[in-house]
Every structure is written in C-alpha cells, then in structure tokens.
Design a protein around this motif. Structure first.
Motif, mmCIF file in Angstrom:
data_model
loop_
_atom_site.group_PDB
_atom_site.id
_atom_site.type_symbol
_atom_site.label_atom_id
_atom_site.label_comp_id
_atom_site.label_asym_id
_atom_site.label_seq_id
_atom_site.Cartn_x
_atom_site.Cartn_y
_atom_site.Cartn_z
ATOM 1 N N GLY A 25 0.818 -1.212 0.000
ATOM 2 C CA GLY A 25 0.000 0.000 0.000
ATOM 3 C C GLY A 25 0.843 1.249 0.000
ATOM 4 N N ILE B 258 -6.578 10.187 0.005
ATOM 5 C CA ILE B 258 -6.986 8.859 -0.437
ATOM 6 C C ILE B 258 -8.038 9.007 -1.523
ATOM 7 N N ARG B 259 -7.805 8.325 -2.617
ATOM 8 C CA ARG B 259 -8.562 8.590 -3.838
ATOM 9 C C ARG B 259 -10.068 8.346 -3.671
ATOM 10 N N SER B 260 -10.447 7.303 -2.925
ATOM 11 C CA SER B 260 -11.871 7.009 -2.794
ATOM 12 C C SER B 260 -12.624 8.175 -2.163
ATOM 13 N N TYR C 176 -2.771 9.625 2.409
ATOM 14 C CA TYR C 176 -1.847 8.491 2.404
ATOM 15 C C TYR C 176 -0.738 8.680 3.429
ATOM 16 N N ALA D 209 -9.661 1.880 1.222
ATOM 17 C CA ALA D 209 -9.460 1.883 -0.233
ATOM 18 C C ALA D 209 -10.651 1.295 -0.981
ATOM 19 N N ASN D 210 -11.386 0.365 -0.357
ATOM 20 C CA ASN D 210 -12.521 -0.289 -1.012
ATOM 21 C C ASN D 210 -13.870 0.253 -0.561
#
Length: 441
Positions: A15, A144-146, A364, A387-388
């Motif tokens: 990660g 964090i992209r989400s 991150y 992340a999910n």
C-alpha cells in the motif's frame, strides 16, 4: 480472523509503495517535485490582519470525546506560523452543523471554512472554491482517492475529506463466550445464529439495528452493500427498488426483527443510544465506528471487531463515511483558506488531527504514519478498509433531502407487517422529486 504479522506487513508495504508511486507521478507530471509553493500557500502569511471564520462541529462527549479536541492546538500552531491570519473558531453541536451552515449561507453570512456533511448544493451554486484552487498538487495527491472521488461535483473536488470513518462489526466477547459463540459471524446466517444464542442467555438486544433517525441511512446502506445492493444504480442515479435491496430488508424483517433479535424498537434506536447500550452490556453486537473503541476501553468492555459479513459469507463491501471541509468564496479569502487547509493536512498537523482512535486519516501520508506507530495498531483494520469503501451519493445536490426520507422511512420496512418493496418504491419516488426540486432550485 486476525491476519498474520507477515501478511499485514506485506499489505502495508504494498500500500505504501502504491501511494508513493502515485504521489511521485502526480508531482513529476506537474513539474512540482520537491516544492510545495505552487500557490504561495505555505511558509508565508498570504495577507495581513485577516480573520478567517471557521465553523466546526462539537461532539457528544459520552462517546468519542477526542473528536474535535485538537482544534485549539491546531489553530494556535497555525497562527504562530502565519502572523497575518487569525482564526475565529466557532463550534456548533454536530447534530446542528448542517442546519446552522445552511441558515448562515441563506442569510448571506457564510463562514470562510465550514465542516459539514453537505457540500454538493453549495458547489453547484458556485459558492465554493474547488480543491485545485486551494491546495498544491502535492497536497491534493496525498488524499486517499476514494474520498476525493466522492467529494467531486462536475469534475472538480469541492468537499475536502475530514474525520473519515468506516464501520466494522463490534461484539462483546464475554457475552459471546457465555452464549457459546466461537467468534465473529462471517455470514448473515451466522449473525442470526449468534443473535439467537445471545437472546438465549438473556441479552435484551442481541443485534443493535440502528434504524432510528440519527443514522438509519448509514446502517441501512451497510446491509444493502452486504447484499450486493445500494442506493444508486449503474448510471449513478438513485435506484432503491432492486431485488438485492428488497431481499436484504426482507431478511432483516423476517430473520432478525421478527424474532426479537434486534431489540424492542429498532426503528427508534439511534446510534448514540446503541453505543451507550453496548457499553452497558445491553447489546451483544452492532455495526460501529472506531470512535467506539476508546469509550469501550474506558468502560472496560471486553470487545472485538471484525468485517461486517456479506449475506452468503465473506467480508462485505465497507461503507465509507466522512465529514467534509469546504471553503466559501463570499469573503474573497482563497489564499488564506488555502493556507489554513494546507497547514491542517501537513504532516505534523495531520498526525495530530487524525482523531486519535476516534476517526481515520484521509491522506496516504497520515495513514502511513498511523501504520508506523504501535499506538496506531487498533486503527489498522479500519484503515485497510478505506481503499474499497463505498459511499452514499453525498456529491448529489438532492442527497440531503433523500437522506432525510431514508432516515424516517426505512425502519418501517423491517417492522411487523412492513413492506420492503413498497418502502423502497416510495424512496425512489421521493428521490425523483428531490432531483426535480434540486434541478429547479
């Protein structure tokens, strides 16, 4: 259900490597590697004698007392480094923050920076600065992209994630031991069997189904995601009346609520009350956020937590939650707002303001720091879910109205005589009206 130390370390290193590669790529393509001064927002005072009005939430200290406690320290440190900017920090109770902000905006008194659950209407009305106008590429790439994806309206990010969370299934280990339950359930059938066993030893509420108006939308979405459903369809519009959603609510009605396994009044059980009952031993298991850990430790409750299970087994898609910070254009203080946000999300500030064990980091770098500290170990399972995570459609202008209807109506679907299909159909109709209203507002 705990992973081995080697497996955790491998996942962590992978990660970190992905995050580093992403940040380096974005920095290099922007020609900004090694610099953080793209907008002149850090290391200097953008203006002289400017007061920023920052509106934030205060929290019920009965559960999650550490949420919001760090604001004074952050403000003090910021003002020492930015002599020309003073922060006027105003705290409003969390359950009133959205209404207070909406009223201030309507009255023409929008703050410079505000915390809220709602940002899309203000973005669509052109009232907000987007993230690229406030923060340099390095800081933007660190989120964090989400979270940044769900904070986006019309291809620009207006909602800056803050005090993130993702829930897990908490359970009372002592009650499980007394009921002869071997461990956390890994399917809905296992969850029901555990609830039956808990009821057998006299637990009043074996599973704390939080369908009261405080957070019914979050509880319901966790169950719908675990059944393969959700609030939106493939085209990102609302889609409530689906077979997966109907089956999920029908299962809750027939397999959990009907047998008294979700307590006497699940449609009235709010999150705060559920947490308090868990701390007293009145609830055997429930979906809860990391904020519960500190309170459970203080109350000396023997608890553990695990991923919420999919209906047919395995870990469900986790729900993602976040408060949001937004910067209003009204006072023309873009650079000052950017300076404060850049400071808030810088390394030391982000580490200090990750909410302790009450909330999760949204960058991150702060996640890496939490993984590097032994004190951050309790948060690792929650961080791994981020992340999910999937979110409610908070970036839709109509979401506040739709959320309100979910909170008042979804509980009726699981009560005796409730009709899940009819409730979900009504939610689709309410969502369509909310969309029309939002389009003409």
């Amino acid at each position: 259900m705990a992973e081995s130390a080697n497996t955790e370390q491998v996942r962590y290193e992978q990660g970190v490597a992905r995050a580093v590669r992403r940040r380096q790529f974005l920095l290099q393509t922007a020609g900004l590697a090694g610099t953080t001064a793209a907008f002149g927002l850090t290391g200097c005072a953008p203006g002289q004698d400017v007061e920023l009005h920052v509106l934030v939430a205060s929290y019920d200290r009965s559960v999650g007392a550490s949420l919001g406690d760090q604001w004074d320290d952050v403000v003090s440190a910021f003002e020492k480094q930015h002599a020309g900017i003073r922060i006027n920090l105003e705290r409003v109770p969390y359950d009133k923050i959205d209404r207070t902000l909406a009223r201030r905006v309507e009255e023409g008194r929008a703050p410079d920076i505000a915390q809220s659950n709602v940002f899309a209407p203000y973005a669509e009305e052109g009232r907000l600065h987007n993230m690229s106008q406030l923060l340099d590429i390095a800081t933007q790439a660190d989120f964090i992209r989400s979270f940044t994806e769900v904070g986006t309206v019309d291809n620009a990010t207006y909602g800056v994630p803050f005090l993130a969370s993702t829930p897990r299934l908490f359970y009372n280990k002592e009650l499980f031991r007394r009921a002869g339950i071997g461990g956390a359930p890994t399917s809905w059938d296992g969850l029901r069997a555990a609830a039956v066993a808990l009821k057998g030893i006299g637990v009043k509420t074996p599973y704390g189904l939080q369908f009261g108006p405080e957070a019914a939308d979050d509880e319901a979405l966790s169950w719908l995601l675990a059944a393969g459903g959700g609030y939106t369809g493939d085209l990102s519009g609302y889609d409530f009346e689906t077979s997966a959603n109907i089956e999920a609510l029908t299962w809750l009605r027939d397999e959990l609520v009907a047998g008294g396994l979700a307590g006497p009044a699940p449609a009235e059980l709010d999150r705060t009350a559920a947490y308090a009952q868990f701390l007293r031993g009145g609830i055997g298991m429930l979906i809860a956020h990391p904020v519960l850990m500190g309170a459970a430790d203080q109350a000396e409750v023997p608890y553990a937590h695990a991923p919420f299970p999919r209906r047919n087994g395995g870990a469900a898609t986790p729900l993602g939650l976040s408060d949001w910070l937004m910067a209003f254009k009204r006072n023309g203080r873009r650079k000052e707002c950017g300076a404060f946000l850049a400071f808030l999300y810088s390394g030391k500030s982000a580490l200090a303001y990750d909410g302790g064990r009450s909330a999760l980091p949204v960058t991150y770098s702060a996640s890496d720091a939490a993984r590097a500290r032994s004190a951050g170990r309790p948060l690792w399972p929650f961080i791994d879910q981020l992340a999910n995570a999937q979110f409610a459609p908070v970036n839709m202008r109509s979401w506040p109205a739709v959320r309100g209807v979910i909170r008042t109506d979804v509980g009726q679907a699981v009560l005796k005589g409730g009709d899940p299909r009819a409730v979900l159909k009504s939610l689709d109709e309410s969502a369509a009206r909310a969309d029309r209203d939002a389009a003409t507002a």
